[in-house]
Design a protein around this motif. Structure first.
Motif, PDB file in Angstrom:
ATOM      1  N   GLU A  17       0.822  -1.212   0.000  1.00 24.83           N
ATOM      2  CA  GLU A  17       0.000   0.000   0.000  1.00 24.83           C
ATOM      3  C   GLU A  17       0.855   1.260   0.000  1.00 24.83           C
ATOM      4  N   ALA A  18       1.959   1.245   0.746  1.00 25.73           N
ATOM      5  CA  ALA A  18       2.793   2.444   0.879  1.00 25.73           C
ATOM      6  C   ALA A  18       3.413   2.861  -0.452  1.00 25.73           C
ATOM      7  N   ASP A  19       3.537   1.930  -1.398  1.00 27.36           N
ATOM      8  CA  ASP A  19       4.131   2.240  -2.691  1.00 27.36           C
ATOM      9  C   ASP A  19       3.084   2.555  -3.756  1.00 27.36           C
ATOM     10  N   PHE A  20       1.863   2.711  -3.346  1.00 28.02           N
ATOM     11  CA  PHE A  20       0.762   2.799  -4.304  1.00 28.02           C
ATOM     12  C   PHE A  20      -0.109   3.997  -3.946  1.00 28.02           C
ATOM     13  N   GLN A  21       0.432   5.189  -4.112  1.00 30.49           N
ATOM     14  CA  GLN A  21      -0.223   6.416  -3.677  1.00 30.49           C
ATOM     15  C   GLN A  21      -0.765   7.196  -4.876  1.00 30.49           C
ATOM     16  N   GLU A  22      -1.887   7.884  -4.669  1.00 27.07           N
ATOM     17  CA  GLU A  22      -2.426   8.712  -5.734  1.00 27.07           C
ATOM     18  C   GLU A  22      -1.615   9.995  -5.896  1.00 27.07           C
ATOM     19  N   VAL A  23      -1.724  10.595  -7.082  1.00 27.32           N
ATOM     20  CA  VAL A  23      -0.989  11.809  -7.421  1.00 27.32           C
ATOM     21  C   VAL A  23      -1.995  12.871  -7.865  1.00 27.32           C
ATOM     22  N   ALA A  59      -8.259  23.754 -12.175  1.00 22.96           N
ATOM     23  CA  ALA A  59      -8.679  22.353 -12.165  1.00 22.96           C
ATOM     24  C   ALA A  59      -7.586  21.541 -11.486  1.00 22.96           C
ATOM     25  N   GLU A  60      -8.004  20.533 -10.744  1.00 18.15           N
ATOM     26  CA  GLU A  60      -7.062  19.622 -10.103  1.00 18.15           C
ATOM     27  C   GLU A  60      -7.330  18.220 -10.618  1.00 18.15           C
ATOM     28  N   THR A  61      -6.317  17.638 -11.244  1.00 14.69           N
ATOM     29  CA  THR A  61      -6.438  16.309 -11.840  1.00 14.69           C
ATOM     30  C   THR A  61      -5.782  15.279 -10.930  1.00 14.69           C
ATOM     31  N   THR A  62      -6.503  14.201 -10.666  1.00 16.47           N
ATOM     32  CA  THR A  62      -6.037  13.167  -9.741  1.00 16.47           C
ATOM     33  C   THR A  62      -5.823  11.854 -10.482  1.00 16.47           C
ATOM     34  N   ALA A  63      -4.655  11.268 -10.278  1.00 18.30           N
ATOM     35  CA  ALA A  63      -4.350   9.932 -10.810  1.00 18.30           C
ATOM     36  C   ALA A  63      -4.349   8.954  -9.643  1.00 18.30           C
ATOM     37  N   LYS A  64      -5.290   8.018  -9.663  1.00 18.28           N
ATOM     38  CA  LYS A  64      -5.427   7.045  -8.582  1.00 18.28           C
ATOM     39  C   LYS A  64      -5.085   5.652  -9.098  1.00 18.28           C
ATOM     40  N   PRO A  65      -4.089   4.985  -8.526  1.00 13.45           N
ATOM     41  CA  PRO A  65      -3.742   3.637  -8.992  1.00 13.45           C
ATOM     42  C   PRO A  65      -4.851   2.650  -8.653  1.00 13.45           C
ATOM     43  N   ILE A  66      -5.238   1.846  -9.626  1.00 16.74           N
ATOM     44  CA  ILE A  66      -6.367   0.933  -9.402  1.00 16.74           C
ATOM     45  C   ILE A  66      -6.049  -0.514  -9.747  1.00 16.74           C
ATOM     46  N   ALA A  67      -5.000  -0.770 -10.499  1.00 19.42           N
ATOM     47  CA  ALA A  67      -4.750  -2.167 -10.896  1.00 19.42           C
ATOM     48  C   ALA A  67      -3.317  -2.334 -11.383  1.00 19.42           C
ATOM     49  N   LEU A  68      -2.843  -3.570 -11.245  1.00 18.41           N
ATOM     50  CA  LEU A  68      -1.552  -3.974 -11.795  1.00 18.41           C
ATOM     51  C   LEU A  68      -1.804  -5.076 -12.811  1.00 18.41           C
ATOM     52  N   HIS A  69      -1.240  -4.939 -14.001  1.00 15.88           N
ATOM     53  CA  HIS A  69      -1.361  -5.984 -15.023  1.00 15.88           C
ATOM     54  C   HIS A  69      -0.006  -6.636 -15.220  1.00 15.88           C
ATOM     55  N   VAL A  70       0.020  -7.966 -15.187  1.00 20.10           N
ATOM     56  CA  VAL A  70       1.263  -8.701 -15.408  1.00 20.10           C
ATOM     57  C   VAL A  70       1.142  -9.519 -16.683  1.00 20.10           C
ATOM     58  N   GLY A  71       2.213  -9.507 -17.464  1.00 19.29           N
ATOM     59  CA  GLY A  71       2.288 -10.303 -18.680  1.00 19.29           C
ATOM     60  C   GLY A  71       3.538 -11.160 -18.629  1.00 19.29           C
ATOM     61  N   PRO A  72       3.424 -12.480 -18.796  1.00 23.72           N
ATOM     62  CA  PRO A  72       4.571 -13.373 -18.599  1.00 23.72           C
ATOM     63  C   PRO A  72       5.652 -13.268 -19.663  1.00 23.72           C
ATOM     64  N   GLY A  73       5.317 -12.714 -20.831  1.00 27.99           N
ATOM     65  CA  GLY A  73       6.309 -12.634 -21.893  1.00 27.99           C
ATOM     66  C   GLY A  73       6.401 -13.884 -22.731  1.00 27.99           C
ATOM     67  N   THR A  74       5.487 -14.838 -22.534  1.00 25.97           N
ATOM     68  CA  THR A  74       5.433 -16.071 -23.306  1.00 25.97           C
ATOM     69  C   THR A  74       4.027 -16.646 -23.225  1.00 25.97           C
ATOM     70  N   SER A  75       3.640 -17.394 -24.246  1.00 25.90           N
ATOM     71  CA  SER A  75       2.334 -18.064 -24.212  1.00 25.90           C
ATOM     72  C   SER A  75       2.381 -19.331 -23.363  1.00 25.90           C
ATOM     73  N   ASP A  76       3.577 -19.784 -23.033  1.00 28.93           N
ATOM     74  CA  ASP A  76       3.735 -20.979 -22.203  1.00 28.93           C
ATOM     75  C   ASP A  76       3.730 -20.590 -20.723  1.00 28.93           C
ATOM     76  N   ALA A  77       2.633 -20.004 -20.297  1.00 26.00           N
ATOM     77  CA  ALA A  77       2.522 -19.560 -18.907  1.00 26.00           C
ATOM     78  C   ALA A  77       1.054 -19.327 -18.576  1.00 26.00           C
ATOM     79  N   GLU A  78       0.756 -19.349 -17.307  1.00 26.55           N
ATOM     80  CA  GLU A  78      -0.570 -19.006 -16.802  1.00 26.55           C
ATOM     81  C   GLU A  78      -0.434 -17.805 -15.875  1.00 26.55           C
ATOM     82  N   THR A  79      -1.359 -16.852 -16.009  1.00 25.24           N
ATOM     83  CA  THR A  79      -1.353 -15.707 -15.103  1.00 25.24           C
ATOM     84  C   THR A  79      -2.456 -15.891 -14.064  1.00 25.24           C
TER      85      THR A  79
END
Length: 345
Positions: free
Chosen positions: A220-226, A239-259
């Motif tokens: 949580e400490a590394d995942f702060q809004e800006v 105007a004040e624009t807010t960027a709120k982190p909501i998700a992390l996407h991981v891609g294995p880099g190969t089709s021979d993998a399960e996420t």
């Protein structure tokens, strides 16, 4: 551990002889003499941008919009001169006719006679609307001119703000679709959002094993809004624009993998973290966020991809608010995968 790093125009000639002259390339905005912005580059904005929340520094990087068809405004109008500043600029021209011409649009500049006729004597010039008497001295307001977004100066849409420098009463906005309304300032601020360096934890860190899951998590400490605020004080709009982190996407880099989950999209937990840290004895369990490689690498590592999605919203003057396209930044990490079965420790 994967280090996630979030991802002038022209001076213008149209003087007495109506000749266009090439100018300097875009760069650091510059202004004219005596504090006047009348001779500033077309990309020299008076919008004040401040990061009000979130980390910054050399490791901070801008976001890329998820929607490739979205872009910030190409141009808009801003207050550029008080009546006295305009008069001073023309007076300098009278003393030095070969000095700086006065840009009246982002791509058009006038010399002494045109300026005197239009802004001092009230004679309309070149289809530019009614002229002004004595530079509107004594009136409460400012002259406005178009500004080109430096990130879109080669875009044809940047030519949409060619209205000749015009008068606007104080504390009002022009009745123009390119007025700097809060939504325009919010979109401008989007380009100024820099998200901090973020450390995504992996277990194993750089070498995995076939059929043994690699756990991925983010504290949580590394995942702060800006938050970034953009304002035009002379126009009373912000105007004040807010960027709120909501998700992390991981891609294995190969089709021979399960996420895990199968989409590769690891959602944020209620406490603001993502995934779960690996704990001793959990090697056989399926992580809430992670990857299981099904085939070993053969001298060439897989390129694991990790990207954070940031939800973008804004609020502004007059109680206005809205949303902008999500932003993201992606990084890659080499992952070697071995055949030998082993337990994560």
């Amino acid at each position: 551990m994967v280090a996630l790093l979030a991802s002038g125009t022209e001076s213008y000639g149209y003087g007495e002889g109506h000749d266009r002259a090439p100018g300097p390339s875009a760069g650091t905005p510059s202004g004219g003499a005596s504090g006047s912005t009348l001779t500033a580059l077309a990309t020299a904005s008076r919008i004040k941008v401040t990061q009000t929340k979130g980390s910054s520094g050399t490791s901070a990087k801008p976001l890329a919009p998820v929607d490739p068809n979205w872009s910030p405004p190409a141009c808009w109008y801003e207050p550029v001169s008080t009546p006295q500043q305009l008069k001073d600029a023309v007076d300098r021209l009278k003393k030095n006719p070969n000095g700086h011409l006065v840009p009246v649009t982002p791509t058009l500049s006038w010399g002494e006679q045109l300026m005197v006729d239009h802004y001092e004597k009230g004679t309309a010039k070149n289809g530019s609307g009614a002229g002004y008497e004595n530079y509107n001295l004594g009136k409460d307001g400012m002259f406005w001119r178009g500004v080109i977004n430096p990130n879109r100066r080669n875009d044809i849409a940047s030519a949409d703000c060619e209205r000749t420098m015009f008068w606007q009463n104080a504390r009002t906005l022009p009745d123009d679709k390119h007025a700097p309304t809060p939504d325009v300032l919010a979109a401008y601020a989007y380009n100024r959002i820099d998200v901090p360096q973020t450390q995504v934890e992996l277990k194993p860190a750089v070498k995995s094993t076939v059929n043994a899951p690699t756990w991925v998590w983010l504290d949580e400490a590394d995942f702060q809004e800006v938050k970034v605020r953009a304002e035009l004080p002379e126009a009373g709009v912000w105007a004040e624009t807010t960027a709120k982190p909501i998700a992390l996407h991981v891609g294995p880099g190969t089709s021979d993998a399960e996420t895990h989950p199968s989409s590769g999209d690891c959602v944020i937990n209620d406490d603001g973290s993502i995934g779960a840290p690996y704990a001793s004895g959990e090697a056989g369990k399926t992580p809430p966020c992670g990857i299981t490689y099904l085939r070993a690498t053969n001298g060439r590592p897989y390129r694991l991809k990790a990207s954070i999605t940031w939800q973008i919203s804004w609020e502004g003057s007059g109680g206005s608010r809205g949303d902008l396209p999500d932003g993201t930044f992606e990084t890659t990490q080499d992952m070697a995968v071995q055949e030998i079965q082993s337990v994560n420790r």
